[in-house]
Design a protein around this motif. Structure first.
Motif, short mmCIF file in Angstrom:
data_model
loop_
_atom_site.label_atom_id
_atom_site.label_comp_id
_atom_site.label_asym_id
_atom_site.label_seq_id
_atom_site.Cartn_x
_atom_site.Cartn_y
_atom_site.Cartn_z
N HIS A 245 0.86 -1.19 0.00
CA HIS A 245 0.00 0.00 0.00
C HIS A 245 0.90 1.24 0.00
CE1 HIS A 245 -3.57 2.32 2.00
NE2 HIS A 245 -3.34 2.69 0.75
N CYS A 246 0.83 2.00 -1.07
CA CYS A 246 1.68 3.17 -1.18
C CYS A 246 0.96 4.46 -0.80
CB CYS A 246 2.24 3.28 -2.60
SG CYS A 246 3.38 1.92 -3.00
N GLN A 247 -0.23 4.69 -1.34
CA GLN A 247 -0.99 5.88 -0.98
C GLN A 247 -2.39 5.78 -1.56
OE1 GLN A 247 0.19 9.51 -2.94
NE2 GLN A 247 1.29 8.41 -4.54
N SER A 248 -3.37 6.30 -0.83
CA SER A 248 -4.75 6.46 -1.33
C SER A 248 -5.27 5.20 -2.02
CB SER A 248 -4.83 7.65 -2.29
OG SER A 248 -4.39 8.83 -1.66
N ASN A 249 -5.19 4.08 -1.32
CA ASN A 249 -5.68 2.81 -1.85
C ASN A 249 -5.01 2.42 -3.15
OD1 ASN A 249 -7.30 0.52 -1.54
ND2 ASN A 249 -8.89 1.32 -2.89
N TYR A 250 -3.77 2.85 -3.30
CA TYR A 250 -3.02 2.58 -4.52
C TYR A 250 -1.67 2.01 -4.11
CZ TYR A 250 -1.99 3.33 -9.47
OH TYR A 250 -1.72 3.15 -10.81
N GLY A 251 -1.11 1.13 -4.95
CA GLY A 251 0.14 0.54 -4.55
C GLY A 251 0.86 -0.20 -5.65
N LEU A 252 1.87 -0.95 -5.25
CA LEU A 252 2.67 -1.75 -6.16
C LEU A 252 2.52 -3.21 -5.76
CD1 LEU A 252 6.19 -1.13 -7.53
CD2 LEU A 252 5.81 -3.22 -6.21
N TYR A 253 2.43 -4.09 -6.74
CA TYR A 253 2.23 -5.50 -6.41
C TYR A 253 3.19 -6.40 -7.17
CZ TYR A 253 -0.61 -5.46 -10.74
OH TYR A 253 -1.05 -5.30 -12.03
N LEU A 254 3.44 -7.55 -6.58
CA LEU A 254 4.14 -8.66 -7.22
C LEU A 254 3.23 -9.86 -7.20
CD1 LEU A 254 7.71 -8.39 -5.61
CD2 LEU A 254 7.11 -7.84 -7.97
N THR A 255 3.11 -10.56 -8.31
CA THR A 255 2.30 -11.76 -8.36
C THR A 255 3.04 -12.84 -9.14
OG1 THR A 255 0.18 -12.70 -9.06
CG2 THR A 255 1.05 -10.90 -10.39
N SER A 256 2.81 -14.09 -8.75
CA SER A 256 3.55 -15.21 -9.34
C SER A 256 2.64 -16.39 -9.60
CB SER A 256 4.67 -15.64 -8.38
OG SER A 256 5.21 -16.90 -8.75
N GLU A 257 3.06 -17.24 -10.55
CA GLU A 257 2.29 -18.45 -10.84
C GLU A 257 2.85 -19.69 -10.16
OE1 GLU A 257 4.72 -20.45 -13.38
OE2 GLU A 257 5.47 -18.86 -12.07
N SER A 258 3.94 -19.55 -9.40
CA SER A 258 4.50 -20.75 -8.78
C SER A 258 5.29 -20.48 -7.51
CB SER A 258 5.41 -21.49 -9.78
OG SER A 258 6.49 -20.65 -10.19
N LYS A 259 5.34 -19.25 -7.03
CA LYS A 259 6.13 -18.90 -5.85
C LYS A 259 5.20 -18.51 -4.70
CE LYS A 259 9.67 -19.41 -8.50
NZ LYS A 259 10.49 -20.63 -8.42
N TYR A 260 5.68 -18.73 -3.47
CA TYR A 260 4.87 -18.47 -2.28
C TYR A 260 5.54 -17.55 -1.26
CZ TYR A 260 2.02 -22.44 -3.83
OH TYR A 260 1.21 -23.29 -4.55
N GLY A 261 6.85 -17.37 -1.32
CA GLY A 261 7.57 -16.63 -0.30
C GLY A 261 7.76 -15.16 -0.66
N TYR A 262 7.22 -14.26 0.16
CA TYR A 262 7.35 -12.82 -0.05
C TYR A 262 8.04 -12.21 1.18
CZ TYR A 262 3.98 -13.27 -3.89
OH TYR A 262 3.34 -13.63 -5.05
#
Length: 952
Positions: free
Chosen positions: A778-795
Motif C-alpha cells: 500500500h503506497c498511498q490512497s488505496n493505490y500501490g505496487l504489487y508482485l504476483t507469481s504463478e509458482s512462488k509463495y515466499g514474499y
C-alpha cells in the motif's frame, strides 16, 4: 516451598537420569525397585503442587511438609522404600479426591510423516507395521483406545493390506479406534489453496464414511500437530466442512485451550499442544494439566502419546504405565480416550476461553521457498484441476458430455497427498521430491487430457456456417503438425518447452483459420494470447485477425517469416482479444481484403540505431539500467507517480544466507547481497503492435538466467518470464538465494497478501511470509505496487520494499534441491489491490487455444460466457459438477473486502433451483430466488459461500 524446590532440584541435578525412568511394576520381581517408588512419590508431590499453584496455594503447607520428609530421607539413607512411599501417600490422602477430580484424556496416536526422510515404499511399510501393532494391542487391552489421522493412511491399508480393513472397522464401531481425520494428509496450512482445503474435507469425509460405514458428521476434528503455521481463514474454511475442533502444536504461544476465530466470525475450539505431540508416558507427563484447566473451570485435560515421526505409535510399555499410574492416589484420573471425547468434555467452556483472532504464523519460513519444483507442481496441479473441472462442467451442461468424477477425484487425491507438511514445504530428501514430481506428471496428464478432449468436443459444436475456407493450394499439410508444441516458453527451433498447458497442434488448413480461445477466470478481460499457425501458405504480410463480431483485432507476428519444426512451418501471433468471464471467443485469421503493399525500400544502416532501455504504453513507463538491466523506474502515467525509489529500483538479487542458520526449514540471516560476478549479455529490444519487451541473458555466479520483461499494450504491469540453469549449491558456509526486490518510493507500511480463502494485512517484517499468489504494498490512497507469481509463495515486505523469493539452494535435508533448469513467471505492477487480484488470476489461469473448423453446423455461438459472477470483492474458487448429480453444479466463492455483498450468478442455462450448501454439498440454507438463468445470494463479510445450482 523451600523443601519442595530443593527436592525437585535435587532430583534434577543428581538423580534425574535415575528417577526419570519408571520401571514397569507388573513383574513382582521389580515391585521393590527403589527407582519406581522414588519416582512415584516425587511425581505425586509434583502434581499436587501444580494443583495447589493453580488454586492459589491452598495445599502448599501439606505438600511442603511431605517434601521435607522425602528430602531428608533421600539425604540420610540415599533411597526411599515402598513402605515409606505408602506412608507418605497416606499422609497426603486428604488431597486424593481433589487430584482424582482431574481427568486426563490419554490419546494414543502414531505421527506418520508421509515421505519425509524416506520414500513411498517406506511410508507404506511404516503404516502397515504401525496399524498391525495397534490392532494387536487393541485385542489385548480391552480399555485401550487408538486415534489415527490422515485419510491417506487408510487408503494405504486398503491398497496394500486390505485384510486389515475389517479389523479396523470393528474397533471404529466400538469407539476404540478414532478416525481423527478431516484432511487427506496433515497438509500445509499456508500454501494449500482454499479450494484444496475444501477437497481435503470432501474427499476425506466421503472416503472414510464409505470405507468404515460411519456418519460423516462424526468426523469433527482437524488434527494438525506438526504443521508450520496456520492461515487466518482456516476457522471459516473448516466450519464450511463441519469441523468443530482443531489440534495443533506450532504457531501460538500463551494459550493451550482457546477459541480460534477467523475474520468472518466463524470459530473453532482449539488446543495448542503445550508439550509435544509424540510423547512417551512418564511420571512427569501430567503436571501441566491443572494450569490449563483451572482458569476455565474445567477438569478435563489432554495428553497425546505415541512414537513418531516414523510411525510406531504407543507400545505395551505406555499402556502398562498408564494402568499402573492410574492407581496412584495423589494423581489425576487417567483415561484411555479420544480427541473427540476430550473436546466434547471441555466444549461447555468455549464461551469463557480466550479468543485468538489472527493467523498462527510464522514458523519455519524457509518452507515458503525451498524445493521450488514441488511448489510449482502444487500450484499448477491446483489450477489445472480447477480449470479442467470447469471445462468438463461446461461441456456436461451444454452438450451432455459425461463428467469425469473418478478421474478428477484421483487427481485431487494425488494433489492433496503432495500437500503434506513435509512435502509441499520442501523439507524432505530427494526421494520426497522425486515421488511428488512423478505424481505431478500423472495429475497433469489426466487433467490436461480431460480438458483437451472436452474443449475439442465443444469446439466441434460451434456454428461457423457463414465462414468458408478457400483452399488456394491442392494439398493442405497442416493437419497434425505441431503435436506436443506449445506457444508460451518456446525455446529455440527445437521446440523444447517448459509449458504445462495444452499444445497447439493443427487440425485444419487453408487461407482462413479459426481458433477458439478459452478464459478460465471470472474476469472479463483483455488477454494477450499466442496463437500458432501451421503451414500457412498465404502471404504472412497480409494477415488480418477478427473477433466473432467481425471487428479487427490488434496483433503482431512473434517472429519474422516462418519457423520450422520437424518439416512443418509455423508462425506465432500475439493477439490482443477481449475474452468473456468463464467463456470463450472465436477469432478468425485470414488475408486482408485490401491488399496494400509494403514499402519497396529496405532498411539500411546509414545511421546508428541506439538501444532503447524503456518499455512504455499508455499507462506505465518502465526504464531499465543499460548495464544491470535492473528496473530503475516504474512510472504510472495515469497518476503521474513514480513507484520505485530512486537509485534502488527493482531487480534480481543474489543473496547469501548464513549457512549455519539456514536449511530447508529456516531462511538464514542475510550476510551478503550481490557480491558475486554478474553480467548481462545478448540484450534485445522488441517493439510490436501489442507488446514491447526486453530480453537478455544474465550470468550470475555459476548460474545463467534468460529473462524477458514484457509490457503489453493494455497493461499496468510488466511480466517477467525467466528460464534459468541454476548451479548454486548451499553448504554450512552460506545458502544461495535468488529473489526479485522492488524498492518503494512511498509506502504506508502496510502489505496485503492473498491466503487460502481470503486476504491478510501484515506490517513490515524481516522474515519471509507466505502468500497464495500476490503481495501488494500500500503506497498511498488505496493505490500501490504489487508482485504476483504463478509458482512462488515466499514474499518479504519491508518498510520500503517488497520482494519475491524465487530460488534458494538449501543444503539439508536435500543436498541439491534446486540444481538444474527452472522456468517461472512473475509480474510487477501498479494499481489498487483489486488489480493485483485480477492480475494474479490471469497469470495463474492461462488461455487455452483450440483450432475450429470453418463452415460447420453447430448448436453453440462463436462466443459465449458459461458463468458470470458479479459482486464487489468476490473471488471465485471453483465451478464443478455436483457430486453424483447430473445437470447440477457447484459454484464456490469467498468475500475479501469485509462487506456484506449481494452476489449474482448468471448461468448459461435456465436454472430450476439453487441453494447454499457446505463443502460436502449438503443444503445448509433456504432455496434462493431464481430469475431465468440468474440467481442472487447475500454473502457475509469474509465468508465462503458454496451454491448448488440445478438446471432445467
Amino acid at each position: 516451598m523451600k523443601a519442595y524446590n530443593e527436592l525437585m532440584k535435587y532430583r534434577e541435578d543428581y538423580t534425574g537420569h535415575y528417577w526419570n525412568q519408571m520401571v514397569e511394576v507388573n513383574n513382582p520381581a521389580l515391585d521393590g525397585r527403589t527407582s519406581y517408588w522414588e519416582d512415584r512419590i516425587l511425581q505425586q508431590i509434583r502434581f499436587a503442587m501444580a494443583c495447589s499453584l493453580a488454586q492459589e496455594g491452598t495445599d502448599h503447607a501439606l505438600i511442603e511438609n511431605v517434601s521435607e520428609k522425602v528430602l531428608n530421607l533421600k539425604k540420610t539413607q540415599g533411597y526411599i522404600t515402598k513402605e515409606q512411599v505408602l506412608e507418605f501417600e497416606q499422609e497426603m490422602m486428604s488431597l486424593s479426591e481433589k487430584m482424582k477430580a482431574y481427568t486426563v484424556h490419554c490419546v494414543a496416536h502414531a505421527h506418520i510423516d508421509m515421505n519425509w526422510m524416506w520414500g513411498w515404499h517406506e511410508t507404506v511399510s511404516v503404516t502397515i507395521d504401525t496399524f498391525r501393532t495397534m490392532l494387536n494391542l487393541l485385542g489385548e487391552y480391552k480399555d485401550f483406545t487408538y486415534s489415527q489421522s490422515q485419510a491417506s493412511t487408510y487408503q494405504i491399508i486398503e491398497n496394500y493390506c486390505p485384510e486389515m480393513i475389517e479389523e479396523i472397522k470393528q474397533y471404529v464401531h466400538e469407539g476404540r479406534w478414532e478416525l481423527a481425520a478431516s484432511t487427506w494428509v496433515e497438509n500445509d496450512r499456508n500454501m494449500s489453496s482454499g479450494e484444496s482445503f475444501a477437497r481435503h474435507i470432501l474427499y476425506t469425509k466421503n472416503y472414510l464414511s464409505k470405507l468404515f460405514d460411519i456418519d460423516v458428521d462424526t468426523l469433527q476434528l482437524d488434527f494438525e500437530p506438526d504443521c508450520f503455521g496456520h492461515s487466518a481463514h482456516i476457522p471459516e474454511i473448516l466450519a464450511n466442512g463441519g469441523v468443530k475442533y482443531y489440534y495443533h502444536c506450532r504457531g501460538l504461544e500463551g494459550h493451550s485451550l482457546y477459541k480460534w476465530q477467523s475474520p468472518s466470525g466463524a470459530s473453532l475450539l482449539a488446543y495448542r499442544e503445550p508439550i509435544w505431540y509424540a510423547n512417551s508416558i512418564t511420571g512427569n507427563s501430567f503436571s501441566h494439566i491443572p494450569e490449563i484447566c483451572n482458569p476455565f473451570g474445567v477438569k478435563d485435560g489432554l495428553y497425546v502419546y505415541g512414537v513418531g515421526d516414523h510411525g510406531g505409535g504407543p507400545t505395551r510399555r505406555d499402556i502398562e504405565k498408564l494402568q499402573d499410574m492410574n492407581t496412584w492416589p495423589i494423581y489425576p484420573t487417567l483415561k484411555f480416550s479420544t480427541y473427540h471425547n476430550y473436546f466434547k468434555a471441555v466444549e461447555h467452556a468455549k464461551d469463557t476461553l480466550p479468543v485468538v483472532d489472527h493467523e498462527l504464523n510464522f514458523t519455519l519460513t524457509g518452507c515458503f521457498t525451498s524445493s521450488s519444483r514441488i511448489k510449482m507442481a502444487n500450484r499448477y496441479s491446483e489450477n489445472v484441476l480447477v480449470d479442467s473441472e470447469y471445462i468438463n462442467s461446461m461441456t456436461h451442461a451444454l452438450l451432455g458430455r459425461p463428467y469425469s468424477n473418478k478421474g478428477f477425484e484421483d487427481a485431487w487425491q494425488k494433489t492433496l497427498f503432495n500437500q503434506f507438511h513435509d512435502i509441499l514445504p520442501g523439507c524432505g530428501i530427494n526421494f520426497t521430491r522425486e515421488y511428488a514430481l512423478g505424481k505431478f506428471q500423472d495429475i497433469m496428464a489426466g487433467a490436461n487430457t480431460i480438458r483437451k478432449l472436452e474443449l475439442e468436443n465443444l469446439v466441434r459444436q460451434i456454428d461457423t456456417t457463414e465462414i468458408t475456407s478457400k483452399l488456394s493450394h491442392e494439398v493442405e499439410t497442416a493437419e497434425g503438425a505441431g503435436v506436443g508444441v506449445h506457444t508460451r516458453r518456446m525455446i529455440g527451433k527445437e521446440g523444447v518447452s517448459f509449458n504445462l498447458g495444452l499444445s497447439q497442434n493443427a487440425r485444419y488448413g487453408g487461407a482462413t483459420r479459426l481458433y477458439t480461445l478459452f478464459n478460465h477466470t471470472a474476469y472479463t478481460a483483455m488477454r494477450y494470447v499466442e496463437v500458432m499457425i501451421w503451414d500457412y501458405k498465404e502471404d504472412l504480410n497480409q494477415l488480418a485477425v477478427y473477433n466473432s463480431k467481425g471487428e479487427a483485432l490488434n496483433f503482431e507476428k512473434q517472429e519474422d517469416g516462418y519457423n520450422q519444426y520437424w518439416g512443418h512451418w509455423y508462425t506465432r501471433l500475439l493477439v490482443e482479444v477481449a475474452l468473456p468471464s468463464y467463456g470463450y471467443e472465436t477469432i478468425l485469421v485470414t488475408q486482408k481484403e485490401d491488399m496494400s503493399h509494403s514499402s519497396a525500400f529496405a532498411k539500411d544502416s546509414r545511421v546508428n540505431t541506439y538501444m532503447d532501455y524503456t518499455l512504455e504504453n499508455d499507462y506505465v513507463r518502465a526504464t531499465f539500467d543499460p548495464t544491470t538491466l535492473d528496473m530503475t523506474s516504474l512510472f504510472d502515467k495515469v497518476r503521474e507517480e513514480e513507484m520505485l525509489e530512486e537509485g534502488k529500483g527493482a531487480g534480481f538479487h543474489y543473496i547469501k544466507e548464513d549457512g549455519k542458520e539456514a536449511n530447508a526449514w529456516i531462511v538464514g540471516r542475510y550476510v551478503a547481497i550481490d557480491d558475486v560476478k554478474r553480467e548481462c549479455i545478448d540484450i534485445k529490444k522488441h517493439k510490436g503492435a501489442t507488446a514491447e519487451s526486453l530480453s537478455y541473458t544474465m550470468k550470475l555466479a555459476h548460474s545463467t538466467l534468460k529473462v524477458t520483461a514484457t509490457l503489453y499494450k493494455g497493461k499496468h504491469s510488466v511480466e517477467y518470464h525467466v528460464e534459468t540453469m541454476w548451479n548454486e549449491i548451499g553448504d554450512t558456509t552460506y545458502t544461495p538465494q535468488l529473489n526479485f526486490q522492488a524498492h518503494l518510493k512511498q509506502h504506508t507500511g502496510e502489505f496485503i497478501y492473498d491466503v487460502p480463502m481470503g486476504e491478510v494485512t501484515r506490517l513490515p517484517l524481516v522474515e519471509d511470509v507466505p502468500a497464495s499468489s500476490f503481495g501488494w504494498a500500500h503506497c498511498q490512497s488505496n493505490y500501490g505496487l504489487y508482485l504476483t507469481s504463478e509458482s512462488k509463495y515466499g514474499y518479504r515486505g519491508l518498510q520500503n520494499s517488497l520482494a519475491l523469493s524465487l530460488l534458494r539452494s538449501s543444503h539439508h535435508p536435500d543436498t541439491h534441491p534446486e540444481n538444474g533448469t527452472h522456468s517461472f513467471d512473475f509480474v510487477i505492477g501498479v494499481g489498487r489491490v483489486e488489480e493485483a487480484r485480477q492480475e494474479a488470476a490471469l497469470l495463474n489461469h492461462q488461455v487455452d487455444v483450440i483450432g475450429c473448423k470453418p463452415n460447420q453446423e453447430g448448436s453453440l455461438p462463436q462466443t459465449m460466457s458459461f458463468l458470470k459472477v458479479e459482486g464487489e470483492g468476490i473471488i471465485v474458487d471453483t465451478i464443478k459438477k455436483a457430486e453424483g448429480l447430473d445437470q447440477a453444479w457447484i459454484v464456490r466463492y469467498h468475500e475479501v473486502n469485509g462487506l456484506e455483498t449481494t452476489v449474482a450468478c448468471q448461468f448459461a442455462r435456465e436454472i430450476e433451483t439453487a441453494y447454499p450448501v457446505d463443502f460436502l454439498e449438503r443444503q445448509v440454507g433456504e432455496e434462493l430466488t431464481v430469475e431465468g438463468n440468474c440467481v442472487s445470494s447475500l454473502i457475509a463479510p469474509y465468508s465462503i459461500q458454496t451454491l448448488y445450482i440445478k438446471a432445467k
